[in-house]
Write a protein that holds these residues in place. Structure first.
Motif, mmCIF file in Angstrom:
data_model
loop_
_atom_site.group_PDB
_atom_site.id
_atom_site.type_symbol
_atom_site.label_atom_id
_atom_site.label_comp_id
_atom_site.label_asym_id
_atom_site.label_seq_id
_atom_site.Cartn_x
_atom_site.Cartn_y
_atom_site.Cartn_z
ATOM 1 N N VAL A 38 0.872 -1.188 0.000
ATOM 2 C CA VAL A 38 0.000 0.000 0.000
ATOM 3 C C VAL A 38 0.906 1.234 0.000
ATOM 4 O O VAL A 38 1.719 1.410 0.904
ATOM 5 N N SER A 39 0.761 2.049 -1.041
ATOM 6 C CA SER A 39 1.628 3.210 -1.228
ATOM 7 C C SER A 39 1.141 4.407 -0.419
ATOM 8 O O SER A 39 -0.018 4.464 0.003
ATOM 9 N N CYS A 40 2.034 5.383 -0.266
ATOM 10 C CA CYS A 40 1.651 6.703 0.249
ATOM 11 C C CYS A 40 1.455 7.635 -0.933
ATOM 12 O O CYS A 40 2.182 7.531 -1.933
ATOM 13 N N THR A 41 0.515 8.544 -0.825
ATOM 14 C CA THR A 41 0.372 9.561 -1.864
ATOM 15 C C THR A 41 -0.114 10.863 -1.253
ATOM 16 O O THR A 41 -0.764 10.862 -0.198
ATOM 17 N N THR A 42 0.193 11.973 -1.961
ATOM 18 C CA THR A 42 -0.323 13.284 -1.540
ATOM 19 C C THR A 42 -1.551 13.679 -2.347
ATOM 20 O O THR A 42 -2.072 14.766 -2.162
ATOM 21 N N ARG A 65 8.758 14.170 5.348
ATOM 22 C CA ARG A 65 9.313 13.639 6.610
ATOM 23 C C ARG A 65 9.679 12.164 6.445
ATOM 24 O O ARG A 65 10.733 11.715 6.872
ATOM 25 N N ARG A 66 8.783 11.429 5.765
ATOM 26 C CA ARG A 66 9.025 9.984 5.590
ATOM 27 C C ARG A 66 10.224 9.728 4.674
ATOM 28 O O ARG A 66 10.990 8.801 4.891
ATOM 29 N N ILE A 67 10.378 10.562 3.632
ATOM 30 C CA ILE A 67 11.560 10.420 2.766
ATOM 31 C C ILE A 67 12.824 10.669 3.590
ATOM 32 O O ILE A 67 13.768 9.875 3.575
ATOM 33 N N HIS A 75 10.317 6.690 -4.350
ATOM 34 C CA HIS A 75 9.255 7.697 -4.403
ATOM 35 C C HIS A 75 9.411 8.509 -5.671
ATOM 36 O O HIS A 75 10.510 8.589 -6.239
ATOM 37 N N ALA A 76 8.309 9.091 -6.138
ATOM 38 C CA ALA A 76 8.345 9.861 -7.378
ATOM 39 C C ALA A 76 7.202 10.857 -7.386
ATOM 40 O O ALA A 76 6.239 10.718 -6.622
ATOM 41 N N ARG A 77 7.338 11.841 -8.267
ATOM 42 C CA ARG A 77 6.226 12.752 -8.518
ATOM 43 C C ARG A 77 5.505 12.262 -9.755
ATOM 44 O O ARG A 77 6.143 11.840 -10.723
ATOM 45 N N PHE A 78 4.210 12.334 -9.743
ATOM 46 C CA PHE A 78 3.428 11.911 -10.905
ATOM 47 C C PHE A 78 2.252 12.858 -11.037
ATOM 48 O O PHE A 78 1.464 12.994 -10.085
ATOM 49 N N GLU A 105 4.671 3.744 -10.836
ATOM 50 C CA GLU A 105 5.010 4.316 -12.128
ATOM 51 C C GLU A 105 6.507 4.111 -12.435
ATOM 52 O O GLU A 105 7.258 3.572 -11.618
ATOM 53 N N LEU A 106 6.901 4.572 -13.620
ATOM 54 C CA LEU A 106 8.212 4.216 -14.157
ATOM 55 C C LEU A 106 9.418 4.672 -13.324
ATOM 56 O O LEU A 106 10.339 3.890 -13.087
ATOM 57 N N ALA A 107 9.411 5.942 -12.878
ATOM 58 C CA ALA A 107 10.588 6.446 -12.154
ATOM 59 C C ALA A 107 10.809 5.624 -10.883
ATOM 60 O O ALA A 107 11.945 5.267 -10.546
#
Ligand code: 5GP
Length: 193
Positions: A38-42, A65-67, A75-78, A105-107
């Protein structure tokens, strides 16, 4: 007693709109011996999405904070939002010998491959570009700006197909899901591993 061999890590990636979410939904309904991360997302939850089940929905400060605490495997921006895989739960399952599946996703997939080269990388491909565009628009969950951003990203992601160990074309949802299941259960004759 010999120690249990670690579980295998599977990474499912592919362009937005290709049907990764639908394949994952089908997979969750089967009682498979695989743990789905289960991922984290903003990004905000969509209708029907629950915190802790589909995603952990956190704000930007908490994500950063988690990073910084080293809690993210990748982690990545999408499309303007952050997404990431919590490291601890993945590692715990692998250590217990349980196969783990990430849908990212890819990154992020590339980061996982770099840090865990033994991971099996699976690319879910659309039958065609036109079909991908049709699905993204037809989904009706994004604004026109968000769709445009996702289509631009999809172009980049389609070009990465050759980096993956296995390509599954999603022309039919049940058969695409069945191929992924076979792969995870170790029965896929076409798997390059
Ligand atoms: P959506 O907003 O449609 O749920 O997801 C958008 C994209 O983010 C999808 O391509 C999905 O695979 C990807 N994604 C979901 N979780 C993660 C994650 O933990 N890490 C990364 N890198 N991508 C993710």
């Amino acid at each position: 007693m010999p120690a249990r061999p670690p579980g295998r890590l599977f990474v499912l990636s592919g362009p937005s709109g290709v049907g990764k979410g639908s394949v994952m939904a089908q997979l969750r309904h089967r009682d498979l011996p695989v743990w789905v991360s289960v991922s984290c997302t903003t990004r905000p939850p969509r209708a029907g999405e629950r915190h802790g089940e589909h995603y952990f929905f956190v704000d930007d400060d908490e994500f950063v904070r988690r990073i910084d605490a080293g809690e993210m495997l990748e982690h990545a921006r999408f499309a303007g939002r952050r997404y990431g895989t919590p490291r601890a739960a993945v590692q715990e399952h692998l250590d217990r010998g349980v196969p783990v599946l990430l849908e990212i996703e890819l990154a992020g997939a590339r980061q996982v491959k770099a840090s865990m080269p033994e991971a099996h990388m699976v690319f879910l491909a659309p039958p065609s570009r036109e079909e991908l565009e049709r699905r993204l628009i037809g989904r009706g969950t994004e604004t026109p700006e968000e769709i445009a951003a996702r289509l631009r990203q999809a172009e980049v992601e389609l070009a990465a197909e050759r980096e993956f160990d296995t390509v599954i074309v999603n022309d039919d949802l049940p058969s695409a899901t069945a191929r992924l299941v076979d792969l995870i259960l170790g029965q896929d004759p076409n798997a390059r591993s």
